[in-house]
Design a protein around this motif. Structure first.
Motif, PDB file in Angstrom:
ATOM      1  N   GLN A  19      46.704  39.716  19.678  1.00  0.00           N
ATOM      2  CA  GLN A  19      45.317  39.280  19.456  1.00  0.00           C
ATOM      3  C   GLN A  19      44.823  39.728  18.082  1.00  0.00           C
ATOM      4  O   GLN A  19      44.142  38.975  17.378  1.00  0.00           O
ATOM      5  N   PHE A  20      45.168  40.938  17.695  1.00  0.00           N
ATOM      6  CA  PHE A  20      44.799  41.459  16.379  1.00  0.00           C
ATOM      7  C   PHE A  20      45.425  40.604  15.287  1.00  0.00           C
ATOM      8  O   PHE A  20      44.767  40.222  14.326  1.00  0.00           O
ATOM      9  N   TYR A  21      46.701  40.298  15.429  1.00  0.00           N
ATOM     10  CA  TYR A  21      47.419  39.465  14.450  1.00  0.00           C
ATOM     11  C   TYR A  21      46.731  38.115  14.295  1.00  0.00           C
ATOM     12  O   TYR A  21      46.513  37.650  13.175  1.00  0.00           O
ATOM     13  N   GLN A  22      46.385  37.500  15.411  1.00  0.00           N
ATOM     14  CA  GLN A  22      45.710  36.201  15.361  1.00  0.00           C
ATOM     15  C   GLN A  22      44.353  36.314  14.676  1.00  0.00           C
ATOM     16  O   GLN A  22      43.972  35.443  13.904  1.00  0.00           O
ATOM     17  N   GLN A  23      43.644  37.395  14.928  1.00  0.00           N
ATOM     18  CA  GLN A  23      42.331  37.608  14.320  1.00  0.00           C
ATOM     19  C   GLN A  23      42.464  37.814  12.808  1.00  0.00           C
ATOM     20  O   GLN A  23      41.682  37.265  12.037  1.00  0.00           O
ATOM     21  N   VAL A  24      43.447  38.607  12.402  1.00  0.00           N
ATOM     22  CA  VAL A  24      43.653  38.876  10.973  1.00  0.00           C
ATOM     23  C   VAL A  24      43.989  37.587  10.231  1.00  0.00           C
ATOM     24  O   VAL A  24      43.523  37.367   9.112  1.00  0.00           O
ATOM     25  N   LEU A  25      44.753  36.705  10.868  1.00  0.00           N
ATOM     26  CA  LEU A  25      45.127  35.449  10.223  1.00  0.00           C
ATOM     27  C   LEU A  25      43.933  34.534   9.997  1.00  0.00           C
ATOM     28  O   LEU A  25      43.971  33.684   9.114  1.00  0.00           O
ATOM     29  N   LEU A  26      42.868  34.721  10.772  1.00  0.00           N
ATOM     30  CA  LEU A  26      41.664  33.909  10.568  1.00  0.00           C
ATOM     31  C   LEU A  26      40.947  34.290   9.286  1.00  0.00           C
ATOM     32  O   LEU A  26      40.245  33.464   8.697  1.00  0.00           O
ATOM     33  N   THR A  27      41.109  35.537   8.850  1.00  0.00           N
ATOM     34  CA  THR A  27      40.386  36.000   7.662  1.00  0.00           C
ATOM     35  C   THR A  27      41.286  36.251   6.456  1.00  0.00           C
ATOM     36  O   THR A  27      40.800  36.334   5.336  1.00  0.00           O
ATOM     37  N   ASN A  28      42.581  36.375   6.656  1.00  0.00           N
ATOM     38  CA  ASN A  28      43.514  36.652   5.560  1.00  0.00           C
ATOM     39  C   ASN A  28      44.708  35.718   5.632  1.00  0.00           C
ATOM     40  O   ASN A  28      45.051  35.211   6.696  1.00  0.00           O
ATOM     41  N   ARG A  29      45.361  35.567   4.496  1.00  0.00           N
ATOM     42  CA  ARG A  29      46.634  34.854   4.502  1.00  0.00           C
ATOM     43  C   ARG A  29      47.670  35.728   5.180  1.00  0.00           C
ATOM     44  O   ARG A  29      47.547  36.944   5.235  1.00  0.00           O
ATOM     45  N   ASP A  30      48.695  35.107   5.692  1.00  0.00           N
ATOM     46  CA  ASP A  30      49.784  35.806   6.374  1.00  0.00           C
ATOM     47  C   ASP A  30      50.689  36.461   5.324  1.00  0.00           C
ATOM     48  O   ASP A  30      51.263  35.778   4.483  1.00  0.00           O
TER      49      ASP A  30
END
Length: 121
Positions: A19-30
């Motif tokens: 869930q954290f990974y998915q959230q981070v991808l919403l605000t940052n590039r992978d």
């Protein structure tokens, strides 16, 4: 399969990590840090599950050692992401706390199992 505390905690860690990974991808590039984090955080629980289906007590210990290493690797990626300002201190603290808890439980299970097998004094 009877659920143990470590199976539950490691699964919850993986779920929170995804869930954290998915959230981070919403605000940052992978970036590689996020992908490596995802691999290691989900590997903890996978290795715990493998350990509970081990062929022997020594195999059980070995799989838990791998889970412990993956937990430490997860903490490394978290530290790197917070140091490079990819995540906030609050995000870091929450996930790192969960990693610490799982790591301590794993260490305790390993030591107890080794002691019961008389592999340590």
């Amino acid at each position: 399969m009877k659920k143990s505390i470590i199976i539950e905690k490691s699964f919850q860690l993986a779920l929170k990590g995804v869930q954290f990974y998915q959230q981070v991808l919403l605000t940052n590039r992978d970036f590689v840090t996020e992908r490596q984090f995802l691999k290691s955080v989900t590997s903890v629980g996978a290795n715990v599950r493998e350990a509970h289906n081990a062929q022997s007590k020594l195999d059980f210990i070995h799989k838990l050692h791998i889970a412990q290493k993956e937990c430490a690797e997860t903490q490394y990626w978290l530290e790197l992401m917070v140091a490079t300002q990819r995540i906030s201190e609050v995000q870091f603290d929450s996930l790192n706390k969960d990693c610490e808890e799982v790591f301590r439980i794993l260490r305790s299970i390993i030591l107890t199992t080794r002691r019961n097998l008389k592999l340590i004094s």
